[in-house]
Design a protein around this motif. Structure first.
Motif, PDB file in Angstrom:
ATOM      1  N   TYR A   1      -6.482  -0.528  -2.128  1.00  0.00           N
ATOM      2  CA  TYR A   1      -7.215   0.163  -1.070  1.00  0.00           C
ATOM      3  C   TYR A   1      -8.689  -0.189  -0.943  1.00  0.00           C
ATOM      4  O   TYR A   1      -9.313   0.173   0.046  1.00  0.00           O
ATOM      5  CB  TYR A   1      -7.105   1.681  -1.270  1.00  0.00           C
TER       6      TYR A   1
ATOM      7  N   GLU B   1      -2.166   7.774   1.202  1.00  0.00           N
ATOM      8  CA  GLU B   1      -3.138   6.943   1.906  1.00  0.00           C
ATOM      9  C   GLU B   1      -4.022   7.810   2.823  1.00  0.00           C
ATOM     10  O   GLU B   1      -5.230   7.617   2.898  1.00  0.00           O
ATOM     11  CB  GLU B   1      -2.387   5.893   2.724  1.00  0.00           C
TER      12      GLU B   1
ATOM     13  N   ARG C   1       0.814  -1.207   0.000  1.00  0.00           N
ATOM     14  CA  ARG C   1       0.000   0.000   0.000  1.00  0.00           C
ATOM     15  C   ARG C   1       0.851   1.262   0.000  1.00  0.00           C
ATOM     16  O   ARG C   1       0.365   2.333  -0.310  1.00  0.00           O
ATOM     17  CB  ARG C   1      -0.966  -0.001   1.187  1.00  0.00           C
TER      18      ARG C   1
ATOM     19  N   GLU D   1      -6.300  -0.080  10.132  1.00  0.00           N
ATOM     20  CA  GLU D   1      -5.583   0.467   8.977  1.00  0.00           C
ATOM     21  C   GLU D   1      -4.110   0.722   9.277  1.00  0.00           C
ATOM     22  O   GLU D   1      -3.379   1.176   8.412  1.00  0.00           O
ATOM     23  CB  GLU D   1      -6.248   1.770   8.512  1.00  0.00           C
TER      24      GLU D   1
END
Length: 190
Positions: free
Chosen positions: A28, A73, A3, A143
């Motif tokens: 994502y 992100e 990510r 997360e």
């Protein structure tokens, strides 16, 4: 693909490589669905919100400014949070009732039942928290965001984020302990 490669995927997309957006979606989508579902409590609505997030990226093609130290992100989760809050407000205005989700099938394995019940208890406790603490804990533990990133997503300061995390953990512990006491009390009455 990690990510951490999100910004690279987005830059490829901005440069005209459509696979960059597909890679972003692969990186994502699941995390955003879980995050948005914490707000909407409706899987279909969460799916719509996440689709809107990626459609916005596709439509706007706005370059991401990382000069302030923000990560891509964080930017993506902030868009998702704002969209989710707007969707929930819109749903309330229309007075629609959200779908709480499907009951999962029970398995025959005792360990699997225990694991699932623990996960449910944690999610129930998380859902019982005030929004600010719930959001901070979700971003931190589901997360894996740092408090600094969480502060950027939620729009609060870092110290405030640490306070929300600490208060959220205390409240979660109290809720879970109360649930255990309530279950023990029900067992004793039988």
């Amino acid at each position: 693909m990690d990510r951490k490669d999100g910004l690279g995927c987005y830059r490829r997309f901005l440069a005209g490589d459509k696979s960059g957006l597909e890679d972003l979606l692969a990186l994502y989508r699941r995390a955003l669905l879980l995050f948005v579902n914490e707000f909407t409590r409706d899987a279909a609505l969460a799916e719509d919100v996440v689709s809107d997030v990626f459609f916005e990226l596709y439509k706007r093609k706005k370059p991401f400014d990382e000069t302030g130290g923000a990560r891509f992100e964080t930017y993506l989760f902030r868009i998702a949070r704002n969209r989710a809050l707007n969707a929930v407000r819109g749903r309330r205005r229309r007075r629609e009732k959200g779908i709480s989700g499907n009951e999962r099938d029970a398995t025959d394995l005792e360990e699997e039942l225990i694991r699932k019940e623990r996960a449910r208890a944690v999610h129930r406790a998380l859902a019982a928290l005030p929004e600010e603490e719930r959001t901070a804990l979700h971003l931190r533990y589901f997360e894996d965001m740092s408090p600094e990133q969480i502060a950027r997503v939620t729009g609060g300061g870092v110290k405030r984020t640490y306070n929300r995390l600490a208060r959220g953990r205390v409240l979660m512990k109290q809720i879970l302990e109360k649930e255990v006491r309530d279950e023990d009390g029900q067992t004793d009455r039988r």
